[in-house]
Design a protein around this motif. Structure first.
Motif: not given
Length: 125
Positions: A44-64
Motif C-alpha cells: 500500500l502506498c500513497t503520496d499527496g499533491f495539489n491538483p491545481f499546481g502551485y496556485s493559491a487554491t488550498p487543496y490536497s489530493c492523496w491517491p492510495v
C-alpha cells in the motif's frame, strides 16, 4: 503469481521484495499464509499533491494505491498492475488523521485476510 518462489534463491543482492528481510519475517510470522505461494501479497502506498499546481487554491489530493508484490519487478510497478484503491481529497493534507481516512480500506483488507476469497487459477487448470 508464484514467480517470487524462485526469484531470489541464488541472488547475492535483493532484486525483489521476496528477497528482503521484511518478506522473510512475514513468512516466519504467518507460516500458514506463506505455505500457499499463490496467496496475494499487496503493498500500500500513497503520496499527496495539489491538483491545481502551485496556485493559491488550498487543496490536497492523496491517491492510495495497492501493488501486487507476487509479480516480477518488471511487472509489479507497471500501471496495469497497480490498483487505485481510494482517493483522499480535501482542503489540506490528512496529516496524522490519515489512519481515519484509510480505515474503510484497511477493514476490507482485514476481511480478505480473515475470510479469503476463492479464485480460479487458469495457469494451473
Amino acid at each position: 503469481m508464484t514467480w517470487h518462489l524462485k526469484c531470489c534463491e541464488d541472488a547475492d543482492e535483493v532484486i525483489h521484495h521476496a528477497g528482503g528481510e521484511a518478506w522473510k519475517h512475514f513468512d516466519e510470522t504467518h507460516p500458514t499464509f506463506a505455505e500457499e505461494p499463490r496467496n496475494v501479497r499487496l503493498g500500500l502506498c500513497t503520496d499527496g499533491f495539489n491538483p491545481f499546481g502551485y496556485s493559491a487554491t488550498p487543496y490536497s489530493c492523496w491517491p492510495v494505491f495497492l501493488t501486487v508484490y507476487n509479480l516480477p519487478p518488471e511487472l509489479c510497478m507497471k500501471s496495469e498492475h497497480i490498483f487505485l484503491a481510494m482517493i483522499i481529497a480535501g482542503p489540506k493534507s490528512p496529516g496524522k488523521n490519515i489512519d481515519v481516512m484509510l480505515k474503510p480500506l484497511i477493514d476490507e483488507l482485514k476481511e480478505l485476510w480473515t475470510n479469503g476469497i476463492e479464485t480460479y487459477d487458469s495457469f494451473r487448470q
